[in-house]
Design an enzyme around this catalytic site. Structure first.
Site, PDB file in Angstrom:
ATOM      1  N   HIS A  24      11.484 -30.187 -14.350  1.00  0.00           N
ATOM      2  CA  HIS A  24      12.515 -30.584 -13.376  1.00  0.00           C
ATOM      3  C   HIS A  24      13.497 -29.458 -13.088  1.00  0.00           C
ATOM      4  CE1 HIS A  24      12.232 -35.300 -13.825  1.00  0.00           C
ATOM      5  NE2 HIS A  24      11.126 -34.760 -13.375  1.00  0.00           N
ATOM      6  N   HIS A  80       9.476 -43.516  -6.732  1.00  0.00           N
ATOM      7  CA  HIS A  80      10.490 -42.480  -7.010  1.00  0.00           C
ATOM      8  C   HIS A  80      10.240 -41.297  -6.090  1.00  0.00           C
ATOM      9  CE1 HIS A  80      13.353 -40.091  -9.008  1.00  0.00           C
ATOM     10  NE2 HIS A  80      12.640 -39.623 -10.003  1.00  0.00           N
ATOM     11  N   GLU A  82      11.604 -38.130  -6.436  1.00  0.00           N
ATOM     12  CA  GLU A  82      11.732 -36.763  -6.960  1.00  0.00           C
ATOM     13  C   GLU A  82      10.414 -36.029  -6.665  1.00  0.00           C
ATOM     14  OE1 GLU A  82      13.566 -36.407 -10.829  1.00  0.00           O
ATOM     15  OE2 GLU A  82      13.932 -34.284 -10.460  1.00  0.00           O
ATOM     16  N   ASP A  84       8.332 -34.141  -8.011  1.00  0.00           N
ATOM     17  CA  ASP A  84       7.142 -34.120  -8.875  1.00  0.00           C
ATOM     18  C   ASP A  84       6.347 -35.421  -8.764  1.00  0.00           C
ATOM     19  OD1 ASP A  84       9.424 -35.157 -10.106  1.00  0.00           O
ATOM     20  OD2 ASP A  84       8.802 -34.606 -12.129  1.00  0.00           O
ATOM     21  N   HIS A 148      15.526 -42.600 -12.802  1.00  0.00           N
ATOM     22  CA  HIS A 148      16.584 -41.697 -13.131  1.00  0.00           C
ATOM     23  C   HIS A 148      17.407 -41.250 -11.933  1.00  0.00           C
ATOM     24  CE1 HIS A 148      15.559 -37.142 -12.867  1.00  0.00           C
ATOM     25  NE2 HIS A 148      16.710 -37.114 -13.435  1.00  0.00           N
ATOM     26  N   ASP A 167      10.150 -43.022 -13.943  1.00  0.00           N
ATOM     27  CA  ASP A 167      10.587 -42.114 -15.016  1.00  0.00           C
ATOM     28  C   ASP A 167      10.739 -42.798 -16.380  1.00  0.00           C
ATOM     29  OD1 ASP A 167      10.900 -39.435 -14.016  1.00  0.00           O
ATOM     30  OD2 ASP A 167      12.462 -40.209 -12.711  1.00  0.00           O
ATOM     31  N   TYR A 195      12.597 -36.458 -24.046  1.00  0.00           N
ATOM     32  CA  TYR A 195      12.660 -36.826 -22.628  1.00  0.00           C
ATOM     33  C   TYR A 195      13.918 -37.647 -22.356  1.00  0.00           C
ATOM     34  CZ  TYR A 195      10.922 -38.467 -18.085  1.00  0.00           C
ATOM     35  OH  TYR A 195      10.771 -38.734 -16.746  1.00  0.00           O
ATOM     36  N   HIS A 228       5.351 -39.885 -16.237  1.00  0.00           N
ATOM     37  CA  HIS A 228       5.054 -38.689 -17.027  1.00  0.00           C
ATOM     38  C   HIS A 228       4.474 -39.104 -18.371  1.00  0.00           C
ATOM     39  CE1 HIS A 228       7.109 -35.803 -14.436  1.00  0.00           C
ATOM     40  NE2 HIS A 228       8.170 -36.557 -14.414  1.00  0.00           N
TER      41      HIS A 228
HETATM   42 FE1  FEO Z   1      12.963 -38.205 -11.824  1.00  0.00          FE
HETATM   43 FE2  FEO Z   1       9.839 -36.597 -12.906  1.00  0.00          FE
HETATM   44  O1  FEO Z   1      11.192 -37.481 -11.929  1.00  0.00           O
END
Ligand code: FEO
Length: 404
Positions: A24, A80, A82, A84, A148, A167, A195, A228
């Site tokens: 990140h 999500h 983000e 990734d 997140h 997440d 994490y 993840h």
């Molecule tokens: Fe908040 Fe890997 O994303």
């Protein structure tokens, strides 16, 4: 990697990033990571999340194989935004022209600001609690705002007792295994905590509320799939993950202290060791972490479950050394709770270090143990004694706190 059928007609179609170390953009991922995407084959073939853009080809391959050679996406769920997880959205939309793209209200805002050409996309904003039929199955959307980012949501399929949690409950873990019960538990627990400490920690109050809300919904759940790392499989494993998050969010300190320091000519370093001796004399487990040798996210992993954070720096240009400032800035953003704090350092002439460090730590709500120790140039017997005494005093405060 080939897709993995994790339940009947439900496939992991993500990517394993063996080389990820800069997670990140601010945290270490020493074991690499994965970007998990999931495909459910029902009347509407539904894809949950995508992967980091570098791994688009792998995602595509996974989708094709899971679909049996004729790839199709009818519905796309964006849990999500983000990059990734949503880094391939535009290419997936352009290639498959899904009928509908589901996201949360905050997800839509994020999507529009990442994908400026998305006006014509068939976006359907879903309220928390809303459901959609995909054929034999139903997908229920539950907002998990700030876990997140503001846009996060969890997607739950009651017919399969499975949830895609974005997440939450993830770990940075690259492996050929896909399930948590296939790897070493101690290492996995450490990755889960790492994490949490570096990604989720500031949102701990939200974690507790979300866990309570999920418990109140009485969801039947025997598989929990984060975006993840590895998947929690079976009722006991799901309970383990939920429980671990509750424990993490409560931030109960353990009998452990972290001494974080930087040094120019080793005076501050010697003081760190004397403070360590005082703490150890009180039975406290100590980590001494030079910021030259430990990344701020490794420091934070140790701070996470410690009872005390003791920070040292020489005075440098009327301030503190830059790597110490870096760790303190990072730590402040993650909002650790229930910590004792203490400061120490050396100086040549002006000596502001201890005052600055104290302001940083007390500004994070830490309960300061005094007196801080400061020495001009080189520590001698009196300074070492003062450091040892400070360590003992912190150790006694830890013991008292844990006994109460
Ligand atoms: Fe908040 Fe890997 O994303």
């Amino acid at each position: 990697m080939k897709p993995v059928e994790i339940k009947k007609d439900i496939f992991w179609v993500g990517a394993v990033d063996w080389n990820s170390r800069d997670f990140h953009g601010y945290s270490l991922s020493p074991r690499g990571t994965t970007y998990n995407a999931f495909l459910v084959k029902d009347e509407k073939i539904t894809l949950f999340d995508t992967v980091k853009s570098d791994f688009y080809d792998e995602l595509l391959c996974g989708i094709a194989q899971a679909c049996g050679g004729t790839p199709r996406i009818d519905y796309l769920v964006v849990n999500h935004l983000e990059p990734d997880h949503a880094g391939c959205l535009d290419r997936i939309v352009e290639r498959f022209h899904p009928e509908k793209i589901f996201c949360s209200p905050m997800g839509e805002k994020a999507l529009r600001s990442y994908y400026h050409h998305s006006e014509s996309w068939p976006i359907e904003v879903v309220a928390s609690g809303a459901s959609v039929s995909i054929g034999k199955r139903t997908v229920q959307f539950i907002e998990t705002r700030m876990l997140h980012w503001p846009d996060n949501m969890l997607s739950y399929i009651p017919e399969d007792k499975i949830a895609f949690s974005s997440d939450a409950f993830g770990q940075n873990w690259a492996s050929t295994e896909r399930f948590c019960d296939e790897v070493d538990r101690t290492a996995l627990q450490s990755a889960l905590a790492d994490y949490y400490a570096n990604i989720v920690l500031p949102y701990s109050p939200v974690v507790l509320k979300t866990l309570d809300a999920l418990a109140g919904m009485n969801l039947a759940l025997d598989m929990l799939c984060p975006d993840h790392g590895l998947i929690w499989r079976g009722h006991d494993e799901v309970a383990y993950a939920l429980n671990a998050y509750r424990e993490f969010a409560l931030q109960k300190p353990t009998k452990k202290a972290v001494i974080v320091y930087d040094t120019m000519w080793h005076s501050t370093e010697k003081m760190a060791r004397a403070i360590c001796d005082g703490l150890a004399d009180e039975g406290v487990s100590v980590r001494i972490m030079s910021v030259k040798h430990n990344h701020h996210s490794a420091v934070m992993r140790e701070v996470f479950d410690a009872a005390a954070v003791i920070v040292g720096s020489p005075t440098h240009n009327n301030g503190i050394l830059p790597l110490v400032a870096d760790v303190l800035t990072y730590m402040k953003g993650l909002r650790p709770q229930n910590k004792l704090g203490a400061a120490f350092g050396s100086f040549g002439w002006s000596g502001e270090c201890v005052k600055i460090l104290t302001e940083h730590l007390s500004g994070m709500g830490m309960e300061m143990v005094e007196p801080a120790v400061k020495v001009k140039n080189l520590p001698g017997h009196d300074t070492f004694q003062a450091c040892f005494d400070l360590g003992k005093k912190i150790g006694q405060a830890i013991n008292a706190k844990l006994a109460s």
